[in-house]
Design a protein around this motif. Structure first.
Motif, PDB file in Angstrom:
ATOM      1  N   ASP A 199     -13.949  33.209 -15.012  1.00  0.00           N
ATOM      2  CA  ASP A 199     -13.822  31.857 -15.594  1.00  0.00           C
ATOM      3  C   ASP A 199     -12.154  31.778 -15.973  1.00  0.00           C
ATOM      4  N   LYS A 200     -11.586  30.428 -15.825  1.00  0.00           N
ATOM      5  CA  LYS A 200     -10.215  30.212 -16.040  1.00  0.00           C
ATOM      6  C   LYS A 200      -9.704  30.731 -17.323  1.00  0.00           C
ATOM      7  N   ASP A 201     -10.453  30.246 -18.346  1.00  0.00           N
ATOM      8  CA  ASP A 201      -9.992  30.198 -19.669  1.00  0.00           C
ATOM      9  C   ASP A 201      -9.846  32.051 -19.913  1.00  0.00           C
ATOM     10  N   ALA A 202     -10.971  32.709 -19.537  1.00  0.00           N
ATOM     11  CA  ALA A 202     -11.114  33.988 -19.874  1.00  0.00           C
ATOM     12  C   ALA A 202      -9.975  34.615 -19.113  1.00  0.00           C
ATOM     13  N   MET A 203      -9.677  34.496 -17.920  1.00  0.00           N
ATOM     14  CA  MET A 203      -8.747  34.996 -17.142  1.00  0.00           C
ATOM     15  C   MET A 203      -7.449  34.697 -17.533  1.00  0.00           C
ATOM     16  N   LEU A 204      -7.048  33.611 -18.169  1.00  0.00           N
ATOM     17  CA  LEU A 204      -5.898  33.302 -18.586  1.00  0.00           C
ATOM     18  C   LEU A 204      -5.747  34.060 -19.832  1.00  0.00           C
ATOM     19  N   LYS A 205      -6.735  34.300 -20.659  1.00  0.00           N
ATOM     20  CA  LYS A 205      -6.628  35.426 -21.811  1.00  0.00           C
ATOM     21  C   LYS A 205      -6.255  36.511 -21.307  1.00  0.00           C
ATOM     22  N   THR A 206      -6.840  36.978 -20.538  1.00  0.00           N
ATOM     23  CA  THR A 206      -6.675  38.445 -19.958  1.00  0.00           C
ATOM     24  C   THR A 206      -5.403  38.704 -19.503  1.00  0.00           C
ATOM     25  N   ALA A 207      -4.911  37.623 -18.811  1.00  0.00           N
ATOM     26  CA  ALA A 207      -3.483  37.723 -18.241  1.00  0.00           C
ATOM     27  C   ALA A 207      -2.509  37.506 -19.356  1.00  0.00           C
ATOM     28  N   ALA A 208      -2.816  36.898 -20.462  1.00  0.00           N
ATOM     29  CA  ALA A 208      -1.816  37.062 -21.478  1.00  0.00           C
ATOM     30  C   ALA A 208      -1.998  38.181 -22.390  1.00  0.00           C
ATOM     31  N   ASP A 209      -3.065  38.796 -22.500  1.00  0.00           N
ATOM     32  CA  ASP A 209      -3.244  40.055 -23.052  1.00  0.00           C
ATOM     33  C   ASP A 209      -2.577  41.120 -22.446  1.00  0.00           C
ATOM     34  N   ARG A 210      -2.877  41.248 -21.043  1.00  0.00           N
ATOM     35  CA  ARG A 210      -2.109  42.020 -20.178  1.00  0.00           C
ATOM     36  C   ARG A 210      -0.586  42.251 -20.288  1.00  0.00           C
ATOM     37  N   VAL A 211       0.053  40.881 -20.196  1.00  0.00           N
ATOM     38  CA  VAL A 211       1.360  40.646 -20.355  1.00  0.00           C
ATOM     39  C   VAL A 211       2.041  41.324 -21.718  1.00  0.00           C
ATOM     40  N   LYS A 212       1.097  40.887 -22.733  1.00  0.00           N
ATOM     41  CA  LYS A 212       1.588  41.635 -23.963  1.00  0.00           C
ATOM     42  C   LYS A 212       1.589  43.064 -23.915  1.00  0.00           C
ATOM     43  N   GLU A 213       0.555  43.522 -23.163  1.00  0.00           N
ATOM     44  CA  GLU A 213       0.386  45.054 -23.258  1.00  0.00           C
ATOM     45  C   GLU A 213       1.745  45.690 -22.495  1.00  0.00           C
ATOM     46  N   LEU A 214       1.802  44.868 -21.485  1.00  0.00           N
ATOM     47  CA  LEU A 214       2.874  45.528 -20.401  1.00  0.00           C
ATOM     48  C   LEU A 214       4.085  45.521 -21.135  1.00  0.00           C
ATOM     49  N   GLY A 263       8.229  44.329 -21.666  1.00  0.00           N
ATOM     50  CA  GLY A 263       9.252  44.350 -20.723  1.00  0.00           C
ATOM     51  C   GLY A 263       9.537  42.942 -20.291  1.00  0.00           C
ATOM     52  N   ASN A 264       9.508  43.113 -18.935  1.00  0.00           N
ATOM     53  CA  ASN A 264       9.839  41.903 -18.139  1.00  0.00           C
ATOM     54  C   ASN A 264       8.408  40.969 -17.766  1.00  0.00           C
ATOM     55  N   ALA A 265       7.334  41.800 -18.013  1.00  0.00           N
ATOM     56  CA  ALA A 265       6.011  41.388 -17.553  1.00  0.00           C
ATOM     57  C   ALA A 265       5.662  39.891 -17.780  1.00  0.00           C
ATOM     58  N   ALA A 266       5.102  39.058 -16.883  1.00  0.00           N
ATOM     59  CA  ALA A 266       4.748  37.591 -16.842  1.00  0.00           C
ATOM     60  C   ALA A 266       3.862  37.305 -16.123  1.00  0.00           C
ATOM     61  N   ILE A 267       3.353  36.111 -16.317  1.00  0.00           N
ATOM     62  CA  ILE A 267       2.127  35.690 -15.404  1.00  0.00           C
ATOM     63  C   ILE A 267       2.977  34.584 -14.405  1.00  0.00           C
ATOM     64  N   TYR A 268       2.580  34.721 -13.304  1.00  0.00           N
ATOM     65  CA  TYR A 268       3.054  33.902 -12.164  1.00  0.00           C
ATOM     66  C   TYR A 268       1.913  33.028 -11.755  1.00  0.00           C
ATOM     67  N   GLY A 269       2.064  31.924 -11.972  1.00  0.00           N
ATOM     68  CA  GLY A 269       1.022  30.867 -11.174  1.00  0.00           C
ATOM     69  C   GLY A 269       0.587  29.805 -12.268  1.00  0.00           C
ATOM     70  N   ASP A 270       0.917  30.125 -13.688  1.00  0.00           N
ATOM     71  CA  ASP A 270       0.277  29.354 -14.446  1.00  0.00           C
ATOM     72  C   ASP A 270       1.288  27.834 -14.941  1.00  0.00           C
ATOM     73  N   MET A 279      -3.745  34.032  -9.358  1.00  0.00           N
ATOM     74  CA  MET A 279      -2.662  34.280 -10.318  1.00  0.00           C
ATOM     75  C   MET A 279      -2.091  35.452 -10.407  1.00  0.00           C
ATOM     76  N   TYR A 280      -0.994  35.849 -10.699  1.00  0.00           N
ATOM     77  CA  TYR A 280      -0.400  37.004 -10.863  1.00  0.00           C
ATOM     78  C   TYR A 280      -0.160  37.386 -12.343  1.00  0.00           C
ATOM     79  N   VAL A 281      -0.367  38.771 -12.799  1.00  0.00           N
ATOM     80  CA  VAL A 281       0.389  39.377 -13.708  1.00  0.00           C
ATOM     81  C   VAL A 281       1.516  40.465 -12.971  1.00  0.00           C
ATOM     82  N   LEU A 282       2.876  39.876 -13.305  1.00  0.00           N
ATOM     83  CA  LEU A 282       3.792  40.760 -12.647  1.00  0.00           C
ATOM     84  C   LEU A 282       4.349  41.803 -13.453  1.00  0.00           C
ATOM     85  N   LYS A 283       4.505  42.788 -13.319  1.00  0.00           N
ATOM     86  CA  LYS A 283       5.191  43.794 -14.194  1.00  0.00           C
ATOM     87  C   LYS A 283       6.698  43.598 -14.266  1.00  0.00           C
TER      88      LYS A 283
END
Lengths: 278, 816, 224
Positions: free
Chosen positions: A172-187, A189-196, A205-209
């Motif tokens: 689901d969109k909201d769940a994936m956005l949250k997963t992405a945001a959490d992952r960006v925080k976890e990574l 550095g320069n990590a960010a979401i691409y596509g939002d 959507m990408y989470v790019l390191k």
């Protein structure tokens, strides 16, 4: 609980790709070919594991392999899954004359009904990610359709199912956005979401390191082309206005001013009448 | 280290990823920055063939910084054992251990000191200069970070970083696991590579615990099964040693091969060997002959004989074989020194090639450089079914026996291997019965209850075989429960044996492979289970399939608790004592708490070997250079190469084709280190995967990965066609010029390494000749076998070829 | 046909006009069928969407050819403004929008007609060239191709607007005009009303053709 899950099966969803978890095993690339019954083409190694080298009518997705040396001199090997981004504001859907490209109402992904495709290639020109591919043999367009037949039956897209490390997720969109945001925080550095942030948000959507512009071939600032907006959002309505205006204007002219009628007497040929005027 | 799981065991990487999600740190040490390195927290480059130097440095670091799990080391390893004072080590014995004579070690000086009763003398304070611990310390004191860096080419800071991070797993609440594959085994010091890691894991208390271990990433999905069931020449199923000719009777054999110990607390499980050998013989011949007769009928090895791969093809090349079954293999591409293999095949009268598709082996006679007119070998291609076209089991790295089902019917006339083997056996048997011949009874007395004839064809039934492997009673028997004194159980003829503890030495039981005893019971074939309960939360999943032995998931889990029975790490307890019994995993080796039983029950002395006198090339691993190597000398000692390896380059040993370079000293013709590896998309020699268009499309051809610096030196641009050449052969490859390979600085010299995948062969190329009936690939591949370059030098213990380090040259095709 | 009607157009003129007009109409129809999803149903009589696209493309070529013929044929008379009379006519809106006692006399084609011709010539060409690029988008840089679509749409808007006025004025808005393009013979009265100067020129140059009568010689010759 079960009912909620059933309902959420038909909600807006995102396929999230986490490049830090991707090992480039290419199980996804093969699963896509297998599920969609795509043929393999003759390739040759041109100095990279990457093959086929780009999207093709028979290649809906492929993995980029990129050697990268960062500012600190650290060697990295970047992988990126390239395929249709399934935009919320999909330029291809906007321009498609036949409606072959359409938004899937439940998942908001971009589907492709190839039977309706007329091979005009407008989508190829409109897509900010240069995704749709044209096959001259069939005169039709090919691209990832998010495994519409699978997702409509509660299954994950084939690539997601094949992925061993969880680099690909479907949810689901909201769940994936949250997963992405959490992952960006976890990574960090320069990590960010691409596509939002562009084209209304993408459903692939990408989470790019690394920083996005480091990845070769990635579109740095993708947007619906202005020419498409000009045409579809402005000129099209304008054309209706203009047409309506002209037709109405003519009708009004006829009833108000009236037509320009010739004088029947002028059908004779007195010389003085040939001077013109009434 | 020694593996690249992201590329080659992608499913395993699922679990590695999960571990990392929970905070685990991934360290990758590899000559090349691989897909695994791309995911690792720490990457360090390492020159191929110098793993022992690297790991020896880690041992020194662990000892110097007192990172050992002391209680574990004292109680569960032989660190406290006192060694014969006459034992000499490479540090002060010219680079070799004591007892070296004509390329073989006489091991008298490697023995332990024993007391009058024969019990090994120990020093639990670990201070005695002759105790294993002090000898270890002394041996590895030479592996300083500076020297290790000079040998390996790994920067010193990286060494120390890795030593520090990994060394921290010695703490009781930490664990570290090592995943290795061919990167460690394919060296002349292959076994010692692995041994070095075992020593590290024992020092850190990482064996038998959750998250620990030394994990072999197998090269094939069922190679674990193949070794379990004794497909190698030197073992019978269940890792029983094959008898040698000098063991004239069954009694002699059992006597010699059953280990004995004077350590009173040691369980010494191999003392049960006669039960397993007897049961195995029964599985072969049933009650058609006596046990003694059965033993006489079984083939024996010549004492000191070696029948491993390199020897086979050497003998074949020398014309010693008439026929050859290439069963599910492609030696023409998988054998080291493929040219020698291909020439050897030409010496055969006949060959039976059992495989799914035509391959370089079956068609060797029409391969590049072959003249069919001059070759007399008759080749039979028997098409066989693939794993999804038949039922059966595979055993993976975790010793899990997992049942597989038939998904589709075999294509055309192809048959399951079991059917083919049965048909061949039954007809050979018939011929013997009709016409007699040598070794007649060895074949005619075999039982073969493995299926039945359906029409003309024999259909092998894997479920029946699974039952036989498990084992059953051949007669009615009343037995005392081996784990509950005073309790008796009645068995009837035909009953399945519940566990190997019930197997008998008197021939009343039959079992095809004792370690699988317990995998099938009357209710079910446990390998078929798919239960996902995980009671311990450790990911053991005891109801998913079945693992040997007796469904134990972590072997030697008795070492996960201290001598009083308390788990070292209560948060991750593999087994726990509930007052009456052990709970958690099936307990291994652990006696009741406080029983004093040392947990490594398969070792005669019950403890794990830090000191390992059983190996051919030394009780402690020592760094030796690969036989073909880029340096003039071994910086550690005057002994350049492993002294105990079989030297095919020695006169009278090998053949005219066994040529080498860079052995005595560097050869300018072949100045670079060559290594081989894999990609995700192809498997082994590509004998199956090259025919799959989707896979061939992704990896269409032979490539060579080399550093930017080397490419510049050679004038090679990315994508250029190159020739990679060794003393034995050459291949064409597309250059992948990459910063992921970097030149090594070895003792001040720049040494280049390059690598090639070994998945290719000429049979799917575009430029070979295709006859009318030949299968044509949908997508052609490019390039021939990497093994055309590799050498016929094998590990001192296993004879695995040194395919990971040999000397090569690379030039641009058409260039200089 | 009856006596007294005057020849206004040749067969060739009418052929080119109708070739242009019909191809343009069909292009509009097929184009609209692709431009609006609600009009996709037009494809049903075209043999499907793909066929409709092909028809649109082929007709585009026909349109292109007929446009060239039309321009070659009419550019001198309909493509050049003659001052000051054309401007005088414009100032009175030709008498179409409000009552004008005397509409200034202009040549064969009035400025309104000239504007229409120029619009069709220019934007017709635009439609043709943008159409060609849209037909073979892969042969051109994508940044260029992207602008062809709005240009093509713009061209349509403009041409349609002018066309509808032309249609109105060629039929009910100016009775007597239609026969000029059908049979080619018009009423004298219509000529007097719409193109008085042209009528005079024809009489003067002896080009006047009246049905059922012999051609009169040029007026000045008569007066010799």
């Amino acid at each position: 609980m079960l009912q909620r899950r059933e309902e959420s099966k038909m909600a807006e969803k995102i396929k999230l790709y986490d490049d830090a978890k991707c090992t480039a095993c290419r199980g996804c690339q093969l699963a896509c070919k297998q599920w969609n019954g795509l043929k393999a083409g003759q390739t040759r190694n041109t100095g990279n594991y990457q093959n086929p080298p780009s999207l093709q009518p028979n290649t809906y997705m492929f993995i980029h392999f990129q050697d990268y040396v960062d500012e600190g001199g650290n060697v990295k090997w970047l992988f990126r899954k390239e395929a249709c981004m399934h935009c919320t504001d999909a330029a291809c859907v906007t321009v498609c004359p036949s409606g072959a490209l359409y938004y899937n109402k439940e998942f908001k992904t971009v589907g492709l009904n190839r039977e309706k495709c007329i091979g005009c290639k407008e989508c190829m020109m409109a897509c900010p990610f240069a995704v749709p591919c044209y096959d001259a043999a069939t005169e039709k367009i090919y691209k990832c359709d998010m495994c519409e037949s699978r997702i409509s039956n509660g299954l994950d897209p084939a690539c997601v199912k094949a992925c061993p490390t969880g680099a690909l997720k479907w949810g689901d969109k909201d769940a994936m956005l949250k997963t992405a945001a959490d992952r960006v925080k976890e990574l960090g550095g320069n990590a960010a979401i691409y596509g939002d942030k562009f084209v209304g948000g993408t459903h692939m959507m990408y989470v790019l390191k690394e920083k996005a512009d480091v990845y070769e071939g990635i579109k740095k600032d993708p947007r619906v082309p202005f020419s498409v907006t000009l045409w579809k959002s402005w000129l099209k309505p304008l054309s209706l206005l203009a047409a309506g205006g002209v037709i109405a204007g003519s009708f009004l002219h006829y009833v108000i001013h009236g037509p320009k009628r010739p004088d029947p007497e002028d059908n004779n040929i007195p010389n003085e009448k040939a001077e013109g005027g009434k | 280290m020694g593996s690249n799981p992201a590329s080659n065991h992608p499913i395993s990487f699922k679990w590695i990823t999960k571990a990392m999600e929970k905070g685990a740190k991934l360290i990758c040490v590899d000559p090349r920055f691989t897909q695994s390195a791309a995911k690792a927290h720490i990457y360090a480059p390492l020159r191929s063939g110098t793993d022992i130097a690297f790991l020896g440095g880690m041992i020194k670091y662990i000892l110097d910084n007192n990172l050992i799990q002391r209680e574990y080391v004292v109680n569960y390893t032989n660190a406290s054992f006192l060694v014969n004072p006459a034992f000499k080590m490479p540090g002060n014995n010219k680079g070799v251990f004591s007892g070296l004579k004509d390329g073989k070690y006489e091991k008298d000086t490697w023995s332990y000191q024993t007391d009058a009763e024969g019990v090994i003398k120990k020093d639990v304070t670990l201070k005695n200069p002759n105790c294993v611990f002090q000898l270890l310390k002394k041996h590895y004191s030479r592996y300083t970070p500076e020297l290790v860096s000079k040998i390996t080419g790994t920067p010193k800071e990286k060494l120390l970083e890795i030593y520090q991070v990994y060394g921290s797993t010695g703490k009781r609440d930490k664990a570290g696991v090592e995943l290795y594959a061919m990167g460690w085994t394919q060296h002349t010091v292959g076994v010692q590579n692995i041994r070095t890691m075992c020593i590290i894991q024992l020092l850190l208390g990482n064996m038998g615990i959750a998250g620990g271990g030394v994990a072999a990433m197998r090269g094939e999905s069922n190679v674990q099964g193949s070794t379990d069931h004794g497909l190698l020449f030197h073992i019978w199923p269940g890792y029983l040693g094959t008898p040698t000719a000098s063991l004239k009777t069954f009694k002699d054999f059992n006597e010699k091969r059953t280990p004995k110990t004077k350590e009173k607390d040691s369980l010494n499980w191999w003392k049960n060997t006669p039960k397993y050998t007897a049961s195995f013989l029964r599985s072969m011949y049933g009650t058609n002959v006596t046990l003694e007769e059965a033993y006489q009928l079984m083939p024996k090895l010549d004492d000191g004989g070696n029948y491993s791969w390199l020897t086979i093809f050497d003998e074949m090349y020398k014309g010693k074989f008439t026929g050859f079954f290439a069963w599910g293999m492609n030696p023409a591409c998988s054998g080291a020194h493929s040219n020698k293999v291909r020439q050897a095949l030409a010496k055969l009268d006949w060959m039976v090639n059992v495989n799914l598709f035509d391959n370089e082996t079956g068609s060797f006679w029409r391969g590049p450089g072959m003249d069919p007119a001059k070759i007399k070998t008759e080749v039979f291609l028997l098409p066989c079914a693939s794993s999804i076209e038949k039922e059966g089991s595979i055993a993976n790295s975790g010793r899990l026996m997992q049942w597989r089902y038939k998904a589709v019917k075999p294509v055309g006339d192809s048959k399951p291997d079991g059917d083919i083997m049965s048909e061949i056996y039954l007809r050979v048997r018939e011929l013997y019965l009709k016409a007699g011949g040598p070794l007649k009874e060895a074949l005619t007395k075999l039982t073969w209850p493995y299926g039945k004839k359906v029409g003309h064809e024999f259909h092998y039934d894997p479920r029946t075989v699974a039952r036989e492997i498990n084992g059953f009673f051949l007669e009615n028997k009343r037995l005392e429960n081996p784990t509950k004194k005073g309790e008796f159980k009645e068995f009837k003829k035909g009953d399945l044996v519940p566990t190997f503890a019930w197997l008998q030495a008197d021939g009343s039981t039959s079992s095809g492979c004792w370690i699988y005893c317990g995998s099938v019971n009357e209710k079910a074939n446990l390998a078929m289970r798919r239960g996902t309960k995980d009671v311990t939360g450790l990911g053991l999943y005891p109801e998913w399939a079945w693992s040997w032995p007796v469904n134990r998931r972590i072997i030697y889990n008795g070492a996960s608790v201290d001598p009083t029975g308390k788990p070292w790490n209560p948060q991750k307890a593999v087994i726990k004592w509930d007052g009456e019994k052990w709970t958690g995993d099936v307990p291994d080796g652990a006696g009741n708490p406080g029983s004093g039983r040392p947990p490594f029950i398969m070792k005669p002395d019950g403890v794990a070997s830090i000191y390992g006198p059983g190996l051919a090339d030394g009780p402690f691993p020592e760094h030796y250079e690969p036989v073909e190597c880029p340096v003039e000398k071994n910086l550690l000692s005057p002994q350049k190469n492993n002294p105990a390896i079989k030297r095919f380059d020695a006169r009278g040993v090998g053949s005219d084709l066994d040529v080498y370079s860079g052995v005595e000293s560097c050869d300018p013709r072949f100045p670079f280190i060559g290594t081989t590896y894999r990609v995700s998309e192809h498997w082994q020699t590509g004998v199956l995967t090259r025919w799959c268009p989707w896979l061939a499309e992704m990896q269409p051809g032979m490539f060579v990965e080399l550093s930017v610096e080397l490419a510049k030196e050679r004038g090679i641009a990315n994508g250029d066609k190159c020739i990679v050449k060794s003393a034995r052969g050459e291949v064409e490859a597309t250059a992948i010029v990459t910063p992921r390979f970097k030149p090594f600085s070895i003792d001040g010299n720049t040494i280049h390494e390059l690598g090639i995948p070994w998945h290719y062969g000429w049979i799917t190329t575009a430029d070979r000749k295709y006859e009318n009936n030949d299968k044509k690939p949908e997508v052609n591949t490019f390039g021939d076998a990497a093994n055309l370059l590799t050498s016929t030098i094998g590990d001192a213990n296993t004879m695995i070829p040194e395919s990971k380090a040999f000397m090569v040259n690379v030039t641009k095709k058409g260039g200089k | 046909m009856r006596r007294g009607l005057i020849k206004a157009t040749s067969a060739y003129e009418r052929f080119v006009h109708w070739l242009l007009a019909i191809s343009c109409l069909l292009l509009c129809l097929t184009g609209l069928g692709m431009m609006f999803h609600s009009l996709n149903f037009i494809s049903v009589i075209m043999g499907g969407m793909k066929a409709m696209k092909n028809i649109h493309n082929i007709l585009g070529l026909v349109f292109g050819v007929s446009l060239v013929l039309a321009i070659v044929m009419w550019w001198r008379e309909a493509g050049i403004f003659v001052l000051p009379e054309d401007w005088e006519w414009v100032k009175t809106a030709g008498g179409y929008l409000w009552h004008v006692d005397k509409v200034p006399e202009v040549g064969k084609y009035n400025p309104g007609q000239k504007m229409f011709f120029l619009t069709v010539a220019l934007f017709g060409a635009v439609m043709f060239f943008t159409g060609i690029i849209m037909w073979f988008p892969l042969s051109f840089p994508v940044e260029l191709v992207r602008w062809m679509y709005p240009l093509h749409a713009l061209g349509f808007v403009i041409i349609f607007a002018f066309f509808f006025v032309h249609l109105y004025l060629g039929t009910i808005g100016s009775p007597g005009s239609l026969p000029a393009m059908l049979s080619g013979w018009v009423e004298r009265a219509w000529l007097v009303k719409q193109h008085p100067k042209w009528l005079k020129e024809m009489e003067h140059e002896g080009k006047l053709e009246v049905y059922g009568e012999e051609k009169k010689p040029a007026a000045d010759k008569e007066n010799v």
